[in-house]
Design a protein around this motif. Sequence first.
Motif, short mmCIF file in Angstrom:
data_model
loop_
_atom_site.label_atom_id
_atom_site.label_comp_id
_atom_site.label_asym_id
_atom_site.label_seq_id
_atom_site.Cartn_x
_atom_site.Cartn_y
_atom_site.Cartn_z
N GLN A 140 60.20 54.71 71.45
CA GLN A 140 59.59 55.94 72.01
C GLN A 140 59.01 55.61 73.18
O GLN A 140 58.89 56.33 74.09
CB GLN A 140 58.46 56.04 71.09
CG GLN A 140 58.90 56.46 69.59
CD GLN A 140 57.67 56.98 68.74
OE1 GLN A 140 56.71 56.20 68.63
NE2 GLN A 140 57.85 58.13 67.87
N ARG A 141 58.77 54.26 73.84
CA ARG A 141 58.31 53.96 74.92
C ARG A 141 59.34 54.26 76.05
O ARG A 141 59.17 54.76 77.04
CB ARG A 141 57.96 52.30 75.16
CG ARG A 141 56.67 52.27 74.93
CD ARG A 141 56.25 50.81 75.27
NE ARG A 141 55.27 50.13 74.17
CZ ARG A 141 54.76 48.91 74.33
NH1 ARG A 141 55.40 48.41 75.24
NH2 ARG A 141 53.99 48.49 73.42
N ALA A 142 60.69 53.92 75.50
CA ALA A 142 61.89 53.92 76.50
C ALA A 142 62.47 55.51 76.58
O ALA A 142 62.82 56.03 77.55
CB ALA A 142 63.13 53.05 76.05
N PHE A 143 62.23 56.43 75.46
CA PHE A 143 62.84 57.66 75.32
C PHE A 143 61.68 58.48 74.89
O PHE A 143 61.73 59.00 73.56
CB PHE A 143 64.08 57.72 74.60
CG PHE A 143 64.95 56.93 74.84
CD1 PHE A 143 66.08 57.35 75.90
CD2 PHE A 143 65.34 55.55 74.39
CE1 PHE A 143 67.00 56.70 76.10
CE2 PHE A 143 66.27 54.78 74.94
CZ PHE A 143 67.47 55.28 75.71
N PRO A 144 60.63 58.74 75.58
CA PRO A 144 59.41 59.48 75.01
C PRO A 144 59.76 60.96 75.04
O PRO A 144 58.97 61.49 74.14
CB PRO A 144 58.38 59.17 76.49
CG PRO A 144 59.00 58.80 77.69
CD PRO A 144 60.59 58.19 76.98
#
Length: 403
Positions: A140-144
């Motif tokens: 989720q951090r990498a693909f918000p």
Amino acid sequence: MSLVLVVNSGSSSLKYQLVDAASGEALASGLVERIGREGGHARHRHEGPENDSLGSNWDAAVDVPDHFAAFDVMLEGFAAHGPSLEQHPPVAVGHRVVQGGARFFEPTVITPLVKINIDELSSLAPLHNPANLEGIEAAQRAFPEVPHVAVFDTAFHQTMPPAAFTYAIDRDVATKHRIRRYGFHGTSHRYVSRAAAEFVGRPVEELDQIVLHLGNGASACAVAGGRSVDTSMGMTPLEGLVMGTRSGDLDPAILLHLQRRAGLDVDGVDELLNRRSGILGLGGHADMRDLVDAAEAGEERAALALEVYAHRLKAYIGAYLAQLGGVDVISFTAGVGENSAPVRAAALTGLERLGIELDAERNATRSGGIRVISTDASPVTVLVVPTDEELEIARQTLEAVSA
Ligand SMILES: Nc1ncnc2c1ncn2[C@@H]1O[C@H](COP(=O)(O)OP(=O)(O)O)[C@@H](O)[C@H]1O
Ligand SMILES: CC(=O)OP(=O)(O)O
Ligand SMILES: [Mg+2]
């Protein structure tokens, strides 16, 4: 294209695939292993036409203290060895989540509340759910900006009847503590039972099947008309078959005995049964290839471990033959099921009177795809079916975000 990034975070590994969910084509796949341990390792494969350029396959020693670091290693794999995620952005990320309890039946778009629920279910899959959650956080951090979807191992087994999922203990205690059989590897059992039906050219609704998923974790599933009606894993992925490091079935009084007489506390018993048992505890090797080699080299403990493994497998095949009142198809899948001819032979020898006739030569012949290993005269068709949990997760993820 409907590209989905599939993330399968295990307790010490992160497996991933970038899949075109519509065509089923994998553009890239990889694995980061030994997370949190010495000797971390990454493998990245850039599939497809661009793969002829040198260096698109990557194998490297990496330092991976946790799943966030592992996720960065994966991103490095894509950035340096392709395909570029900027040029091939995923429309969604699909996550394998092992325990969905009685709460999750469907692929589920991950919200903060869903994450709280997955966390709450950790006590029912202590090796798996915490790692799954770390993978979700990292992704989720990498693909918000894209939706993230959880696909649960337990979902396919929600069709089991109460007679199959109920343990014979005090009802009130069981209800209060959510003690029942949930079953796991459901994504694989579902994929394989459908692929097997397609291969034999009959509607899945008409078939009674047994699927044997034999990987590091292992489970058997009785599938009637495409629905799971019984499975060998229970409240947690510890019950059932003998596994790489897990004991599978044992007399529950052994746990009491170990605590009362052997000086083990609760965590000690947990560690013994989940991490130091199975073919590792018995035969000295968690990896089936090493165990078979050791047995062939004459190590008695390895030979006994193989016998125990096959004995348990045969017992479950018999149980599900009886539960289903006979079967049309038996499929072997996952690392051991797809690759180990000796294990398949040991599990099926002597079952001719039950309509199961293995063809020794077909069983011993290696090939990549789905194939028959029973004789043409065998009333039960026995198959080797390569599982593809990642493709199944990608398809279900796409369905969930398109709904
Ligand atoms: N050629 C082979 N012969 C026997 N066992 C094999 C072979 N290739 C892989 N395996 C076994 O498959 C198991 C891993 O299966 P896999 O489905 O990859 O596990 P998981 O996804 O649960 O980590 C290991 O025990 C490994 O030894
Ligand atoms: C549920 C389970 O046992 O999964 P794995 O085989 O990946 O450990
Ligand atoms: Mg697996």
